[in-house]
Motif scaffolding. Structure first.
Motif, PDB file in Angstrom:
ATOM      1  N   PHE A 169     123.927 -32.277  42.922  1.00 33.41           N
ATOM      2  CA  PHE A 169     123.390 -31.427  41.861  1.00 33.41           C
ATOM      3  C   PHE A 169     124.306 -31.435  40.633  1.00 33.41           C
ATOM      4  O   PHE A 169     123.827 -31.467  39.491  1.00 33.41           O
ATOM      5  N   ILE A 174     115.950 -28.013  48.756  1.00 32.78           N
ATOM      6  CA  ILE A 174     116.406 -26.754  48.142  1.00 32.78           C
ATOM      7  C   ILE A 174     115.781 -25.569  48.859  1.00 32.78           C
ATOM      8  O   ILE A 174     116.463 -24.599  49.222  1.00 32.78           O
ATOM      9  N   PHE A 219     119.460 -35.023  45.516  1.00 29.37           N
ATOM     10  CA  PHE A 219     119.830 -34.026  44.504  1.00 29.37           C
ATOM     11  C   PHE A 219     120.352 -34.700  43.246  1.00 29.37           C
ATOM     12  O   PHE A 219     120.204 -34.153  42.152  1.00 29.37           O
ATOM     13  N   TYR A 266     113.160 -31.394  46.301  1.00 30.79           N
ATOM     14  CA  TYR A 266     112.647 -30.030  46.138  1.00 30.79           C
ATOM     15  C   TYR A 266     112.560 -29.312  47.485  1.00 30.79           C
ATOM     16  O   TYR A 266     112.894 -28.132  47.590  1.00 30.79           O
TER      17      TYR A 266
END
Length: 321
Positions: free
Chosen positions: A186, A131, A56, A128
């Protein structure tokens, strides 16, 4: 041989090998179930957390990421609706029908497809998929597990029966550390703090350890002798997961996204085989676990031996020139 082709060897060393090794260790009683349970906890709480944090941190922040939670939900909802209004109705026994629904709805996006996205697209592809997997997990806990309990309760006519497992404990425990790690990573990416080279190096080594720690226990708990009787009954799940869902994903993502890595990663996500969580849900709520195991086995084998090699060598170059 380029880097992507070299990483394709991981299909054998990191995906197939740990499954086979786990099964052989069970068959010859080399290790115990308690060892596998401890390995699962260590992998989720430590290895997956570090991998999630690092992947992330490398994310390229864009508005496209806002669509990924929706994909996490759709990955469950679409096959669930297809199953409910087509093949699931053929199961008269509600414990069988509930197991079929779990096998249809839950896909191995985080572990197996995540590793495959890493093989093709590197650390970005892995991020990706995490997530999407995170929001699929939320859907699993909030919708799929209660639905499994509903099928069992209705089958046994004990509608007053309380849930056999606490949703609160599922959502708030040490196994949710990867979610916290994702959030921290993130935030660093959002602040444009560059990932040091050592972060990439650690990820590249640790992803192999995570593959073995995650898939070895799956091979250990797999019972081929019990699942083979239900292979024919779950064959239609193969069509849904490997034909219908990837086609739907393709026509949606090419309309929404321009990033080729994101497009390819989402197609891999929607081509994932049945998840081991389907087996877990059936076990917890006393549905027909052999149906879930059968679907898990058949779709995983087909994915590893046919679907992913086909995507790697042929399809990815056709959809993303």
């Amino acid at each position: 041989m380029d880097e992507a082709q070299l990483r394709f060897l991981f299909v054998f060393t990191d995906l197939i090998a740990p499954l086979v090794a786990g099964y052989l260790c069970y068959r010859y009683q080399v290790i115990t179930q308690d060892f596998c349970n401890k390995l699962i906890k260590i992998n989720i709480r430590l290895v997956v957390s570090i991998l999630s944090f690092l992947s992330f941190w490398t994310l390229k922040i864009s508005t496209d990421l806002l669509w990924l939670p929706l994909f996490g939900f759709l990955a469950c909802i679409i096959p669930g609706l297809i199953a409910k209004y087509t093949f699931a109705s053929s199961y008269k026994n509600l414990n069988d029908r509930g197991a079929y629904m779990m096998a249809s709805m839950l896909s191995n996006i985080g572990t197996l497809s995540g590793l495959c996205a890493f093989i093709v697209y590197g650390i970005q592809g892995f991020a990706y998929l995490q997530i999407v997997a995170m929001f699929q997990t939320l859907f699993t806990l909030s919708v799929c597990f209660p639905l499994a309990n509903y099928y069992h309760s209705k089958a046994s006519r004990r509608h007053h029966q309380k849930n056999q497992i606490s949703i609160r404990k599922l959502l708030f425990n040490l196994n949710q550390l990867p979610v916290l790690a994702m959030i921290i990573g993130f935030c660093l990416a959002l602040k444009n703090i560059p990932t040091p080279q050592i972060g990439y190096d650690i990820f590249n080594y640790l992803v192999h350890i995570g593959a073995w720690a995650g898939l070895f226990p799956v091979g250990y708990i797999t019972r081929f002798d019990k699942a083979k009787y239900f292979l024919r009954k779950t064959s239609d799940i193969i069509v849904v997961k490997f034909v219908v869902l990837p086609l739907i994903a393709y026509f949606v993502v090419i309309y929404l996204f321009n990033d080729p890595i994101l497009i390819g990663s989402m197609i891999i996500a929607f081509s994932a085989p049945t998840a081991i969580n389907a087996v877990l849900a059936c076990s917890i709520y006393k549905l027909n676990v052999n149906i879930a195991i059968s679907s898990f086995l058949s779709t995983t084998i087909i994915f590893l031996l046919i679907i992913f090699p086909l995507y790697f060598f042929v399809i990815k170059d056709l959809i993303i020139p």
